[in-house]
Design an enzyme around this catalytic site. Structure first.
Site, PDB file in Angstrom:
ATOM      1  N   ASP A   1       1.545  -5.261   8.246  1.00 42.27           N
ATOM      2  CA  ASP A   1       0.365  -4.394   8.160  1.00 42.27           C
ATOM      3  C   ASP A   1      -0.855  -5.299   7.969  1.00 42.27           C
ATOM      4  OD1 ASP A   1      -1.735  -2.732   7.432  1.00 42.27           O
ATOM      5  OD2 ASP A   1      -0.475  -1.403   6.231  1.00 42.27           O
TER       6      ASP A   1
ATOM      7  N   TYR B   1     -11.249   0.603  10.255  1.00 42.39           N
ATOM      8  CA  TYR B   1     -12.497   0.922   9.547  1.00 42.39           C
ATOM      9  C   TYR B   1     -12.830  -0.012   8.385  1.00 42.39           C
ATOM     10  CZ  TYR B   1      -9.129   3.729   6.791  1.00 42.39           C
ATOM     11  OH  TYR B   1      -8.054   4.178   6.059  1.00 42.39           O
ATOM     12  N   LYS B   2     -12.025  -1.048   8.195  1.00 43.82           N
ATOM     13  CA  LYS B   2     -12.328  -1.995   7.118  1.00 43.82           C
ATOM     14  C   LYS B   2     -13.118  -3.162   7.709  1.00 43.82           C
ATOM     15  CE  LYS B   2      -8.146  -0.564   4.632  1.00 43.82           C
ATOM     16  NZ  LYS B   2      -8.782   0.137   3.508  1.00 43.82           N
TER      17      LYS B   2
ATOM     18  N   PHE C   1       0.850  -1.186   0.000  1.00 37.23           N
ATOM     19  CA  PHE C   1       0.000   0.000   0.000  1.00 37.23           C
ATOM     20  C   PHE C   1       0.893   1.245   0.000  1.00 37.23           C
ATOM     21  CE2 PHE C   1      -2.956   3.096   1.958  1.00 37.23           C
ATOM     22  CZ  PHE C   1      -3.966   2.997   1.016  1.00 37.23           C
TER      23      PHE C   1
ATOM     24  N   ARG D   1     -12.388  -4.291  -7.582  1.00 38.62           N
ATOM     25  CA  ARG D   1     -12.158  -4.972  -6.319  1.00 38.62           C
ATOM     26  C   ARG D   1     -13.487  -5.207  -5.597  1.00 38.62           C
ATOM     27  NH1 ARG D   1      -8.630  -2.302  -1.423  1.00 38.62           N
ATOM     28  NH2 ARG D   1     -10.452  -0.945  -1.395  1.00 38.62           N
TER      29      ARG D   1
END
Lengths: 419, 419
Positions: free
Chosen positions: A199, A224-225, A129, A378
């Site tokens: 991560d 928040y995922k 990322f 995605r």
């Protein structure tokens, strides 16, 4: 899965199905973007209102003690720990993933500077990322060290040599959904004398993680995922207990001090993971995060992360297989791994030119996935609330978008993408 | 102010009095701790619920665009800018004060390293807020620089020499309430070739601040004190426009990237102040902060910060004078400056041994101030909602606490202080 009725049967037989009732999901929406922002737990609306009106409004400053705000980063951290194979007191919820990454990279480099000053590299992947790479790039530049990037996972072992201070990887790739073998890579890194930083942004709450069992050194992750903590929810940070009394990081704010309210000069880090706290935590967002984490913990009596994982793999495999079989000849290529053991909780496809428009056309139909530049469509699967019928209908919509050429609508043309 | 009826007359004549209606304040509470946590704006409860249920719950990922979440740090920042003498696009709301301080200290030191590498010191005060010193201590240690602390404000000018890279001060001292002359000290620092960094934690929303007019270089500040942003509200960070295109800081997260959603390797900082953003902002807490900032902006048609300042000084002077005249012989010594121009929005007293117990006894009576180790009784005055009758009654309660010896109650004995 070959029919709607089969999907319905799978849902009927799904022991995890009742967990969906924990959430407020807009009627008719098929939400396959929980890997970007999880849906709203019903409890969060009530809880946040309670924090605002009673704890803040009525309790005011006293709520730091009486409502337990002071303990919130650790309390929420202990809950997240149960989802990632960590013990109590080892993990705190705090700041953003980027800020936490800066802390642990600093700590890891400080350990290596003391133990092995010749190790001057952070090793990672070019496909990591971007923010992880930005932070590592900034920190290594600042210290005169270097960031070395593998172009493929297969190149990683060769980069684990006497120059490597730290292997920094994202466990599940945000674009492809490919998942690393955390234990094997950690072992390889340790064999080469390097530390590891994982991560868990696309892992926590999505796939089983065993931080202790894998021997990892440091980890960060996102609230928040798949943890459903709400927009911009605080992130989390973990350090292996063997490093806990030792590591040091420069974001030495008062909440990480051994005795914040003594207001003494001279930073004295708190014992253990609390030294990774920095400033005052955003209580409203942290309270919502706790509700989100609780929705995942609610699966514990039903088999926990192992059961969620099994459903997640069934969902993503069903989706990807259906897309391959029903959308052939439209230029979509599957990029998320076919092997279950290498796949996170998403299915990704590439399209050479029209991925953005296709995703927009799907959203217009109430099927929310997302697009990741330059060419990835995605679709995330949160087994807590995604049903097999959602998968079936999502593909049905995709088929229609493709066969009717709906993506050609000028409304869906790619401009500066933000979501 | 010499009587309750005089206090009532002052309230009746107070053009700012209607601003109190913006808040939900528990009935009967006299809250003199807005310098620690501001009270709840009525709008915040509604707004946060809207963000949770509609923007998160219904809008989901699309709300980053449709509900303006992406612009929130800048939008709130622009509003705060109006309160501290900064222009639009110069200030963002983000992270915690501590994290923001790390960013600007890094940026300032990077500028000096390029321009004047011989400058190896950060100069500050021993009485500065500890977290500010911790962060500066960590950063200077990391870089082989030094942190030099003045014991009194009078020593500062002598420390502004060719070794000084940066003068780092908190504008209004958290304990004493003493306020620095920002323009004069900035000028002195510049004359010596140093940059300045001002912590506005106890200034923003409390006293007029003119960042541009004073020539300051960098500033940070707090959202949950006089800005009424809620517990742990995001903080803010400002850089002078002359530094905006140039400065660099190592918390190089994706939200500070010029094009976060291009997901390109290689950090390219956003133009201007946006490069001070790092990770994803905590939207719920940020939304509440906006409501808090709006309560201060509501004073603009009534004279703005100048009018608030006049009332604040009248409140703190009335309180301090009453305490001195009515509580003589109880060992309380006034430490906040008598000179209005040197005083922030608080009144502080020391007591050699019983300050903690006295504050607790007051809280038990519904008068909330706080204690700051080792010996400070601190009372904050937020002119938006504090009335002259509150001041009168607060002193009345203090008189009774002292004359009746209520602080001797074992419940009020000092243990580890947290608030």
């Amino acid at each position: 899965m070959h029919s709607l009725s089969e999907a319905q049967s799978l849902d009927a037989a799904d022991a995890l199905a009742p967990l969906r009732q924990q959430f407020d999901i807009p009627a008719g929406l098929i939400y396959l973007d929980g890997n970007s922002l999880g849906v709203l737990p019903s409890s969060a609306a009530t809880r946040v209102q309670q924090v605002v009106q009673h704890e803040w409004g009525t309790g005011l400053i006293g709520s730091w003690n009486s409502a337990g705000w002071m303990d919130l980063p650790q309390r929420v951290g202990d809950k997240i720990a149960r989802l990632v194979g960590a013990g109590p007191g080892e993990l705190v919820a705090a700041d953003s993933t980027s800020v936490n990454l800066f802390k642990v990279l600093s700590a890891a480099l400080n350990i290596q500077r003391a133990d092995a000053p010749g190790r001057t590299r952070i090793v990672s992947e070019r496909s990591n990322f971007p923010t992880d790479l930005y932070i590592a790039e900034a920190l290594t530049a600042e210290r005169g060290l270097s960031l070395v990037l593998a172009d493929t996972p297969e190149q990683l072992p060769d980069l684990l040599d006497e120059r490597c201070a730290l292997l920094m990887l994202t466990h599940v790739n945000y674009r492809s959904g490919r998942m690393h073998d955390m234990a094997a890579l950690t072992q390889a890194a340790h064999a080469a004398g390097a530390l590891t930083m994982w991560d868990l942004a696309h892992s926590a709450g999505a796939v089983p993680v065993d931080l202790r069992g894998s021997g990892a050194d440091f980890a960060v992750g996102c609230g928040y995922k798949f943890l459903n903590g709400g927009p911009g929810a605080p992130a989390f940070v973990w350090a292996a207990p063997r490093h806990a009394g030792r590591f040091w990081q420069p974001l030495a704010g008062w909440m990480g001090h051994a005795a914040p309210f003594e207001f003494t000069p001279g930073y004295r880090p708190a014992p253990g993971i609390r030294r990774y706290l920095c400033g005052t935590p955003p209580v409203l967002s942290l309270a919502a995060l706790e509700c989100g984490v609780d929705t995942v913990l609610a699966a514990e009596p039903l088999g926990g992360m192992a059961a969620l994982r099994a459903k997640s793999l069934a969902l993503s495999e069903a989706f990807a297989s259906l897309v391959e079989s029903r959308c052939a000849d439209h230029g979509l290529a599957r990029v998320s791994p076919r092997e279950a053991g290498q796949r996170g909780s998403q299915a990704s496809f590439t399209h050479p030119t029209q991925g953005y428009a296709m995703v927009q056309a799907l959203i217009a139909r109430g099927v929310v996935g997302d697009f990741r530049a330059p060419d990835i469509l995605r679709f995330g699967f949160t087994p807590l609330y995604t049903r097999f019928v959602d998968v079936w209908h999502a593909v049905e919509h995709l088929v229609q978008v493709l066969e009717r050429g709906e993506w050609q609508d000028p409304r869906f043309e790619q401009r500066a993408a933000v979501t």
